[in-house]
Motif scaffolding. Structure first.
Motif, PDB file in Angstrom:
ATOM      1  N   VAL A  56       0.821  -1.210   0.000  1.00 26.45           N
ATOM      2  CA  VAL A  56       0.000   0.000   0.000  1.00 26.45           C
ATOM      3  C   VAL A  56       0.856   1.262   0.000  1.00 26.45           C
ATOM      4  CG1 VAL A  56      -1.985  -1.103   1.121  1.00 26.45           C
ATOM      5  CG2 VAL A  56      -0.231   0.025   2.524  1.00 26.45           C
ATOM      6  N   GLN A  57       2.151   1.107   0.261  1.00 32.95           N
ATOM      7  CA  GLN A  57       3.044   2.266   0.370  1.00 32.95           C
ATOM      8  C   GLN A  57       3.870   2.420  -0.898  1.00 32.95           C
ATOM      9  OE1 GLN A  57       4.595   2.789   4.632  1.00 32.95           O
ATOM     10  NE2 GLN A  57       4.231   0.579   4.451  1.00 32.95           N
ATOM     11  N   GLU A  58       3.755   3.581  -1.512  1.00 28.29           N
ATOM     12  CA  GLU A  58       4.484   3.867  -2.750  1.00 28.29           C
ATOM     13  C   GLU A  58       5.993   3.716  -2.549  1.00 28.29           C
ATOM     14  OE1 GLU A  58       5.101   4.578  -6.651  1.00 28.29           O
ATOM     15  OE2 GLU A  58       3.111   4.508  -5.758  1.00 28.29           O
ATOM     16  N   ASN A  59       6.524   4.178  -1.416  1.00 28.84           N
ATOM     17  CA  ASN A  59       7.972   4.081  -1.191  1.00 28.84           C
ATOM     18  C   ASN A  59       8.435   2.625  -1.103  1.00 28.84           C
ATOM     19  OD1 ASN A  59       6.544   4.024   1.265  1.00 28.84           O
ATOM     20  ND2 ASN A  59       8.284   4.784   2.440  1.00 28.84           N
ATOM     21  N   ALA A  60       7.583   1.736  -0.653  1.00 29.95           N
ATOM     22  CA  ALA A  60       7.924   0.310  -0.631  1.00 29.95           C
ATOM     23  C   ALA A  60       8.037  -0.230  -2.049  1.00 29.95           C
ATOM     24  CB  ALA A  60       6.883  -0.470   0.160  1.00 29.95           C
ATOM     25  N   VAL A  80       2.183  -4.223  -7.520  1.00 31.46           N
ATOM     26  CA  VAL A  80       0.778  -3.866  -7.348  1.00 31.46           C
ATOM     27  C   VAL A  80       0.656  -2.875  -6.191  1.00 31.46           C
ATOM     28  CG1 VAL A  80      -1.555  -4.730  -6.950  1.00 31.46           C
ATOM     29  CG2 VAL A  80       0.126  -6.184  -8.123  1.00 31.46           C
ATOM     30  N   HIS A  81       0.259  -1.643  -6.520  1.00 28.87           N
ATOM     31  CA  HIS A  81       0.069  -0.614  -5.490  1.00 28.87           C
ATOM     32  C   HIS A  81      -1.336  -0.768  -4.913  1.00 28.87           C
ATOM     33  CE1 HIS A  81       0.213   3.902  -4.275  1.00 28.87           C
ATOM     34  NE2 HIS A  81       0.376   3.098  -3.259  1.00 28.87           N
ATOM     35  N   SER A  82      -1.442  -1.732  -3.996  1.00 28.45           N
ATOM     36  CA  SER A  82      -2.739  -2.048  -3.404  1.00 28.45           C
ATOM     37  C   SER A  82      -2.516  -2.907  -2.173  1.00 28.45           C
ATOM     38  CB  SER A  82      -3.598  -2.815  -4.414  1.00 28.45           C
ATOM     39  OG  SER A  82      -4.851  -3.128  -3.851  1.00 28.45           O
ATOM     40  N   GLY A  83      -3.552  -2.991  -1.359  1.00 30.25           N
ATOM     41  CA  GLY A  83      -3.497  -3.862  -0.207  1.00 30.25           C
ATOM     42  C   GLY A  83      -3.637  -5.314  -0.601  1.00 30.25           C
ATOM     43  N   HIS A  84      -3.055  -6.204   0.213  1.00 30.19           N
ATOM     44  CA  HIS A  84      -3.098  -7.636  -0.097  1.00 30.19           C
ATOM     45  C   HIS A  84      -4.510  -8.208  -0.035  1.00 30.19           C
ATOM     46  CE1 HIS A  84      -1.613  -7.910   4.333  1.00 30.19           C
ATOM     47  NE2 HIS A  84      -2.920  -7.791   4.316  1.00 30.19           N
ATOM     48  N   GLU A  85      -5.450  -7.491   0.553  1.00 33.30           N
ATOM     49  CA  GLU A  85      -6.833  -7.967   0.601  1.00 33.30           C
ATOM     50  C   GLU A  85      -7.477  -7.980  -0.789  1.00 33.30           C
ATOM     51  OE1 GLU A  85      -7.098  -3.498   1.329  1.00 33.30           O
ATOM     52  OE2 GLU A  85      -5.718  -5.132   1.855  1.00 33.30           O
ATOM     53  N   ARG A  86      -6.790  -7.416  -1.772  1.00 37.17           N
ATOM     54  CA  ARG A  86      -7.282  -7.425  -3.160  1.00 37.17           C
ATOM     55  C   ARG A  86      -6.561  -8.479  -4.003  1.00 37.17           C
ATOM     56  NH1 ARG A  86      -6.957  -2.287  -5.941  1.00 37.17           N
ATOM     57  NH2 ARG A  86      -8.382  -3.338  -7.359  1.00 37.17           N
ATOM     58  N   LEU A  87      -5.902  -9.396  -3.354  1.00 32.22           N
ATOM     59  CA  LEU A  87      -5.075 -10.402  -4.015  1.00 32.22           C
ATOM     60  C   LEU A  87      -5.810 -11.107  -5.157  1.00 32.22           C
ATOM     61  CD1 LEU A  87      -2.674 -12.672  -2.060  1.00 32.22           C
ATOM     62  CD2 LEU A  87      -3.955 -13.589  -3.953  1.00 32.22           C
ATOM     63  N   ALA A  88      -6.985 -11.639  -4.902  1.00 34.93           N
ATOM     64  CA  ALA A  88      -7.713 -12.415  -5.913  1.00 34.93           C
ATOM     65  C   ALA A  88      -8.238 -11.551  -7.059  1.00 34.93           C
ATOM     66  CB  ALA A  88      -8.854 -13.195  -5.264  1.00 34.93           C
ATOM     67  N   GLU A  89      -8.339 -10.242  -6.865  1.00 26.48           N
ATOM     68  CA  GLU A  89      -8.732  -9.352  -7.954  1.00 26.48           C
ATOM     69  C   GLU A  89      -7.615  -9.211  -8.973  1.00 26.48           C
ATOM     70  OE1 GLU A  89     -10.195  -5.515  -6.648  1.00 26.48           O
ATOM     71  OE2 GLU A  89     -10.980  -6.435  -4.828  1.00 26.48           O
ATOM     72  N   VAL A  90      -6.383  -9.392  -8.530  1.00 30.25           N
ATOM     73  CA  VAL A  90      -5.215  -9.184  -9.377  1.00 30.25           C
ATOM     74  C   VAL A  90      -4.636 -10.509  -9.875  1.00 30.25           C
ATOM     75  CG1 VAL A  90      -2.870  -8.226  -9.430  1.00 30.25           C
ATOM     76  CG2 VAL A  90      -4.674  -7.033  -8.172  1.00 30.25           C
ATOM     77  N   VAL A  91      -4.576 -11.496  -9.014  1.00 31.83           N
ATOM     78  CA  VAL A  91      -3.972 -12.789  -9.340  1.00 31.83           C
ATOM     79  C   VAL A  91      -5.096 -13.775  -9.630  1.00 31.83           C
ATOM     80  CG1 VAL A  91      -2.460 -14.638  -8.530  1.00 31.83           C
ATOM     81  CG2 VAL A  91      -2.046 -12.276  -7.790  1.00 31.83           C
ATOM     82  N   SER A  92      -5.122 -14.296 -10.839  1.00 29.10           N
ATOM     83  CA  SER A  92      -6.199 -15.214 -11.201  1.00 29.10           C
ATOM     84  C   SER A  92      -5.710 -16.640 -11.426  1.00 29.10           C
ATOM     85  CB  SER A  92      -6.909 -14.713 -12.457  1.00 29.10           C
ATOM     86  OG  SER A  92      -5.992 -14.619 -13.520  1.00 29.10           O
ATOM     87  N   GLU A  93      -4.397 -16.837 -11.433  1.00 30.57           N
ATOM     88  CA  GLU A  93      -3.893 -18.188 -11.663  1.00 30.57           C
ATOM     89  C   GLU A  93      -3.366 -18.799 -10.374  1.00 30.57           C
ATOM     90  OE1 GLU A  93      -0.002 -17.948 -14.044  1.00 30.57           O
ATOM     91  OE2 GLU A  93      -0.988 -16.031 -14.387  1.00 30.57           O
ATOM     92  N   PRO A  94      -3.330 -20.118 -10.307  1.00 30.94           N
ATOM     93  CA  PRO A  94      -2.838 -20.781  -9.099  1.00 30.94           C
ATOM     94  C   PRO A  94      -1.373 -20.441  -8.827  1.00 30.94           C
ATOM     95  CG  PRO A  94      -3.931 -22.340 -10.564  1.00 30.94           C
ATOM     96  CD  PRO A  94      -3.773 -21.068 -11.330  1.00 30.94           C
ATOM     97  N   VAL A  95      -1.017 -20.413  -7.556  1.00 32.05           N
ATOM     98  CA  VAL A  95       0.351 -20.060  -7.161  1.00 32.05           C
ATOM     99  C   VAL A  95       0.949 -21.151  -6.280  1.00 32.05           C
ATOM    100  CG1 VAL A  95      -0.068 -17.576  -7.364  1.00 32.05           C
ATOM    101  CG2 VAL A  95      -0.415 -18.703  -5.161  1.00 32.05           C
TER     102      VAL A  95
END
Length: 191
Positions: A56-60, A80-95
């Motif tokens: 969530v932090q740009e400097n990170a 990904v400049h976003s919180g990890h709670e949005r993981l499934a919105e961004v990652v759609s393939e198995p990891v």
């Protein structure tokens, strides 16, 4: 970085990740911070793999991008400049692996920290995306405000996972303070 053996939650996490990840795998760094975990993941999955790194932090993200570019690994990572709670919105393939380094960004003000709510949401999504034989590693820091609450929430979530589908381990150094960081490892049982 000079090795200190398995001194701490993060080196132990890296030990498990090195054992599990192979060239061509996909992985997620749910809290990229300064990019150390992201770089390790990128090196382990190689040219044919992919890593998604959230913060969530740009400097990170800037620090992570610089670290990856310096090592020649930026081409296999999606920042990904976003919180990890949005993981499934961004990652759609198995990891094969999802890494969480909870708490705060080292070297930055401690106003921005991970929270139980977002971490639990991300963990639910990570467990659904995890391939058989894949792992979730959580370096849990309890020594900051809210850290102990988040640690208890993570442990309760992990303890509720179906034993026929997941193995769960909690790893603590026996000769360190009770507030020292510790590691929770979740393995989806290989099929």
């Amino acid at each position: 970085m000079k090795s200190r053996g398995l001194s701490g939650a993060v080196p132990l996490s890296h030990f498990f990740l090195r054992e599990r990840l192979k060239t061509g795998d996909c992985a997620v760094d749910a809290t990229c911070g300064n990019g150390h975990d992201t770089l390790l993941l990128a090196q382990l999955v190689g040219q044919g793999g992919r890593v998604w790194a959230f913060d969530v932090q740009e400097n990170a993200l800037v620090a992570t991008e610089e670290r990856l570019a310096g090592a020649g690994c930026l081409d296999r990572v999606v920042l990904v400049h976003s919180g990890h709670e949005r993981l499934a919105e961004v990652v759609s393939e198995p990891v094969k692996a999802v890494v969480f380094n909870l708490g705060f960004l080292p070297g930055a003000p401690r106003e921005t920290v991970t929270s139980s709510e977002t971490t639990l949401a991300a963990l639910e999504q990570a467990a659904e995306l995890l391939l058989p034989g894949g792992i979730i590693t959580l370096a849990v820091y309890t020594g900051h405000p809210g850290g102990a609450v988040e640690g208890r929430a993570v442990e309760a979530w992990a303890a509720a996972l179906a034993p026929g589908r997941f193995n769960v381990w909690r790893c603590r150094q026996g000769n360190r303070s009770e507030v020292a960081p510790y590691l929770v490892v979740v393995e989806r049982i290989p099929s």
